[in-house]
Enzyme design. Structure first.
Site, PDB file in Angstrom:
ATOM      1  N   ASP A 130      76.251 -81.954  85.890  1.00  0.00           N
ATOM      2  CA  ASP A 130      76.459 -81.008  85.001  1.00  0.00           C
ATOM      3  C   ASP A 130      77.802 -81.379  83.830  1.00  0.00           C
ATOM      4  O   ASP A 130      78.484 -82.349  84.334  1.00  0.00           O
ATOM      5  CB  ASP A 130      76.666 -79.490  85.445  1.00  0.00           C
ATOM      6  CG  ASP A 130      75.661 -78.803  85.686  1.00  0.00           C
ATOM      7  OD1 ASP A 130      74.486 -79.302  85.405  1.00  0.00           O
ATOM      8  OD2 ASP A 130      75.829 -77.799  86.286  1.00  0.00           O
ATOM      9  N   LYS A 152      74.836 -78.886  80.061  1.00  0.00           N
ATOM     10  CA  LYS A 152      74.404 -77.686  79.178  1.00  0.00           C
ATOM     11  C   LYS A 152      75.675 -77.328  78.336  1.00  0.00           C
ATOM     12  O   LYS A 152      76.887 -77.513  78.822  1.00  0.00           O
ATOM     13  CB  LYS A 152      73.911 -76.617  79.798  1.00  0.00           C
ATOM     14  CG  LYS A 152      72.535 -76.742  80.575  1.00  0.00           C
ATOM     15  CD  LYS A 152      72.579 -75.596  81.665  1.00  0.00           C
ATOM     16  CE  LYS A 152      71.237 -75.659  82.287  1.00  0.00           C
ATOM     17  NZ  LYS A 152      71.054 -74.630  83.181  1.00  0.00           N
ATOM     18  N   MET A 263      82.829 -67.782  81.123  1.00  0.00           N
ATOM     19  CA  MET A 263      81.756 -67.925  79.852  1.00  0.00           C
ATOM     20  C   MET A 263      81.901 -66.844  79.062  1.00  0.00           C
ATOM     21  O   MET A 263      81.058 -66.267  78.543  1.00  0.00           O
ATOM     22  CB  MET A 263      80.428 -68.262  80.343  1.00  0.00           C
ATOM     23  CG  MET A 263      80.123 -69.152  81.506  1.00  0.00           C
ATOM     24  SD  MET A 263      78.606 -69.314  82.029  1.00  0.00           S
ATOM     25  CE  MET A 263      78.626 -67.998  83.262  1.00  0.00           C
TER      26      MET A 263
END
Length: 353
Positions: A130, A152, A263
């Site tokens: 990642d 991502k 996030m």
């Protein structure tokens, strides 16, 4: 590898198949050798040219990994006669079916990778990693592995989750040891549960190596404890990638303690307004820790009521961890001033003793 032999810039013949010799080839290359992977027959031919004086770059070392035992004895005899070092190393075993290991890489600091995670990487044939996984030493940790970037960014999934799961399963079904390397912990907003289920459905053995979650470690990097005696005896970790419902906001205020948001940069104005709407004091301290454990780490301290006007100036960006609660006041580097009386931006340099 015999450490008494300096291989820098010298040629080494590794005898075996690419799969069996992958880690061995990578290790000798890391030691500075010019490595040529050959079959046993080609190695015999190469030493024949050395004996005839027609090989311009005779090898300093022959490494036997696999092949017919009779040819190994022939090669060893040729190498001895030519005064070329000859060693035997164990190659990677052929597996009828591979396996998948989900590895939590922690918040990005290579020192926070677990021993179990390092061990899984050392045995990996394929690593799917990642964006937030520790990448600096991946080639060293997983020598010779195939690396696949499936990272991502917020709002952009270059490799969809379903495709990531298919890649993991497909490589494992070919007999590979697959490591799915993630930032933080695989089971803390890392979609690790979905990947485990995908492996189980395909009949692929899967294990999970926990990682140091950024929900606790990144606040700690800024000197903020998520719990503190007589201040907070509970903490709630939530994902802020989508706006919260009114019911969720009411529960967060009602729970008390510390709120840790992952996030959540893009939804922070909505969160701050909603918490106040459901009764949270406007002077409740709030900290934003960006890029935890990197040299660009930055901590912004403000309050629930003061954060929204500050965002245009500070412009925080992901990855960031948001901490809301009285624990922000007891940060190790706090100078005693209350969060409601000032807006404070600190970089990692400011936090140095």
């Amino acid at each position: 590898m015999d450490v008494s032999l300096d291989l820098s810039g010298r040629h080494a013949l590794v005898v075996g198949t690419a799969r069996a010799a992958r880690r061995i080839v990578a290790r000798y290359r890391a030691g500075g050798a010019v490595v040529v992977l050959v079959s046993a027959g080609d190695a015999c031919a190469r030493l024949g040219r050395v004996a005839a004086g027609t090989d311009a770059t005779p090898p300093a070392l022959v490494v036997w990994v696999d092949g017919r035992q009779a040819l190994r004895e022939v090669l060893a005899e040729h190498a001895s006669r030519l005064r070329i070092w000859f060693v035997t190393e164990q190659g990677a075993p052929e597996l009828p079916r591979g396996q998948v290991t989900l590895v939590g890489g922690g918040p990005g600091d290579t020192d926070l990778m677990t021993v179990a995670g390092r061990r899984a990487l050392a045995e990996a044939d394929v690593v799917l990693f990642d964006r937030l996984a520790p990448q600096e030493l991946m080639a060293q940790w997983a020598p010779g592995a195939e690396f696949i970037d499936v990272g991502k960014t917020p709002g952009h999934h270059a490799v969809p989750q379903g495709e990531i799961e298919s890649l993991m399963v497909d490589h494992a079904l070919r007999g590979n040891r697959v490591v799915r390397l993630k930032g933080g912990d695989p089971f803390v907003f890392g979609r690790g549960g979905e990947e485990v289920l995908a492996c189980r459905r395909a009949g692929v053995p899967v294990t999970v190596v926990p990682g140091v979650t950024s929900a606790i470690s990144v606040p700690a990097a800024a000197g903020i404890p998520v719990t503190h005696r007589d201040v907070s005896r509970a903490f709630t970790v939530i994902s802020g990638h989508t706006p919260f419902t009114e019911e969720e906001l009411a529960h967060l205020v009602g729970l008390g303690g510390t709120i840790v948001v992952l996030m959540g940069v893009n939804t922070l104005p909505h969160l701050a307004a909603g918490l106040q709407r459901h009764g949270m004091a406007t002077d409740m301290p709030l900290a934003i820790i960006e890029r935890g454990y990197s040299i660009a780490q930055r901590t912004t301290v403000t309050s629930v009521g003061g954060v929204t006007p500050l965002l245009a100036t500070v412009a925080p960006r992901s990855p960031a961890v948001i901490v809301i609660g009285e624990v922000v006041r007891v940060a190790a580097w706090d100078d005693g001033r209350n969060a409601e009386s000032h807006d404070l931006v600190r970089t990692i340099a400011d936090l140095a003793p």
